[in-house]
Write a protein that holds these residues in place. Structure first.
Motif: not given
Ligand SMILES: Nc1ncnc2c1ncn2[C@@H]1O[C@H](COP(=O)(O)OP(=O)(O)O)[C@@H](O)[C@H]1O
Ligand SMILES: [Mg+2]
Lengths: 232, 247
Positions: A123-124, A127, A154, A158
């Motif tokens: 997820g991070i 970005i 994120a 997620t």
């Protein structure tokens, strides 16, 4: 004459109380493990994304070591193995308390955190780096940039994988039965052996698992409506 | 305000800045231009330490940017930076984009930050969009919000890295207008841009970069009327007739 499906057995009386107690234990295992696993997962994800090679590597080793061993093995290790390593006094203190539930929570937390950290990490990574850079350019620290700018975005992307991990966690609490945690499956088995009404007992458990799973999915839907993924 | 002394920077073995020495006075507006890949972004990004340098010195408002005692976050919070791609935070509103840093880093109360942000948004003509999310705005509007967001930290210095290059042509004007307004107000500005009209009207000085070097620096009238370096002459004729090469 007893009915084919004795609903009363489930709705009132001692056996009802046993089953409800089991349900509450299962919910507590899930709630506590989730509350511990999610922050731990975020920390592991940040460690794996940190610029320090040693940290990256230790995060990687942690995640792989945990994911590649079955949950049952974790559980038995924390229940049988780990207390052996403790000093006698501490071990006795622990055994005087709820050592079963504690071991189960540790195993479930670490196991869930390892999986969730991979979801948080991707997820991070989804970005754009410019978001982090824009936060740094305003004067935010690494941690503040992550916390205020990157993580909120994120985590929104997620949510679907985190929900499926939460569902796994909820179902995986049943494995704690093998070390004698009085959770839902354990109590259902206890009712079954006391009454020989196996269908009722396990139907109750199944309906609880299913119902709770649907609730978790519903809560996720609400969250996604409330905090939609936005892009510029 | 800015002293750049003998700055060298490498990306691996590629030297992106070669012995750059420049200075910018308080209140001055400096435009940096040059062909793509000449090191303009690299130069402007070293000013607030988004990029490290390997040798030389950069002093901003008396602070040695690469000195051992710099508080990096505080240092950066005094320099406004506007990116080519705007980089607004898409998950929060326009207003929140402009109050996030002031509340957290300047210690303003939410109500004070809100009032200041609304004043700035009004200044860039977007008070009505305070509650919108960045994704609901046009590129030109987003870039104006990005300028307001940077101004909300009350920096004495603003850096712009090609702020209009990602915009559709009809939106370039509105962003340049905001920048002119800032310059008129006495803001110290370093702007990487190919908007030669802006350079001519607003800049106090124009720098020309090529291959990591600053090849020419002059007041706009000199710069455009009497370019000395052959590379600059070539560059100016290229941007006046952008399709000459293809023809
Ligand atoms: N992060 C990087 N890693 C390696 N090379 C880079 C990096 N950033 C820029 N460069 C190189 O440095 C040179 C200058 O780039 P840049 O400052 O972005 O140019 P400009 O902004 O003038 O177009 C280019 O040749 C570019 O390829
Ligand atoms: Mg550039």
């Amino acid at each position: 004459m007893t009915p084919i499906f004795d609903l009363n057995l489930l709705l009132t009386g001692t056996y009802h109380d046993w089953l409800v107690a089991g349900l509450i234990t299962s919910l507590s295992l899930t709630g506590i493990s989730l509350a511990l696993a999610l922050p731990l997962a975020i920390v592991i994800a940040l460690i794996r994304l940190s610029p320090v090679k040693l940290l990256q590597w230790s995060g990687f080793a942690f995640v792989e070591a945990i994911r590649n061993v079955p949950l049952l093995a974790h559980l038995l290790f924390w229940y049988f193995g780990a207390p052996e390593l403790l000093p006698t006094a501490l071990r006795e203190w622990l055994y005087a308390r709820n050592v079963e539930a504690t071991s189960a929570i540790i195993a479930l937390t670490l196991y869930t955190a390892a999986y969730m950290s991979e979801d948080v990490r991707s997820g991070i990574r989804s970005i754009p780096g410019q978001q982090f850079e824009a936060a740094r350019a305003l004067g935010f620290s690494f941690v503040a940039s992550m916390r205020l700018v990157v993580l909120p975005q994120a985590l929104r992307v997620t949510i679907p994988p985190l929900i499926s991990q939460t569902l796994n966690l909820w179902k995986d609490t049943s494995i704690a039965t093998v070390i004698g945690v009085a959770e839902l499956m354990y109590q259902a088995a206890k009712v079954e052996s006391a009454t020989f009404r196996s269908f009722e007992a396990f139907a109750f458990a199944s309906v609880c698992y299913l119902g709770m799973s649907l609730l978790i999915t519903g809560a996720a839907g609400w969250y996604q409506g409330r905090f939609p993924v936005r892009t510029a | 305000m800015i002293q750049i002394e003998k700055v060298n920077k490498w990306y691996g073995s590629y030297q992106a800045l070669v012995n750059v020495t420049e200075s910018v006075a308080k209140g001055e507006v400096v435009v940096v231009c040059g062909p793509s890949g000449s090191g303009k972004s690299t130069l402007i990004r070293t000013l607030n330490r988004l990029e490290p340098i390997q040798s030389g010195r950069i002093v901003i408002d008396g602070v040695d940017a690469y000195g051992p005692h710099v508080k990096l976050n505080a240092f950066r919070s005094h320099i406004g930076f506007v990116f080519q791609q705007f980089n607004l935070f898409p998950h929060i509103t326009v207003l929140e984009n402009c109050t996030l840093a002031p509340t957290r880093l300047r210690g303003l109360k939410p109500s004070e930050a809100r009032d200041e942000a609304l004043t700035l948004l009004a200044r860039v003509g977007l008070a009505a969009k305070a509650r919108a999310y960045p994704g609901e705005l046009s590129g030109g509007q987003q870039q104006r919000v990005a300028i307001a967001r940077a101004l909300a930290m009350r920096p004495p210095l603003m850096l712009f890295d090609e702020p209009t290059s990602a915009l559709d042509p009809e939106m370039v004007g509105e962003v340049l207008l905001v920048m002119r307004d800032l310059a008129r107000d006495g803001m110290t500005m370093v702007c990487v841009t190919h908007e030669m009209g802006f350079a001519r009207d607003v800049a106090d000085r124009v720098l020309f970069m090529d291959e990591g070097k600053v090849l020419e620096r002059a007041v706009p009238s000199e710069f455009f009327a009497r370019p000395e370096h052959p590379r600059l002459r070539q560059f100016l004729s290229d941007i006046r007739t952008p399709f000459a090469e293809a023809a």
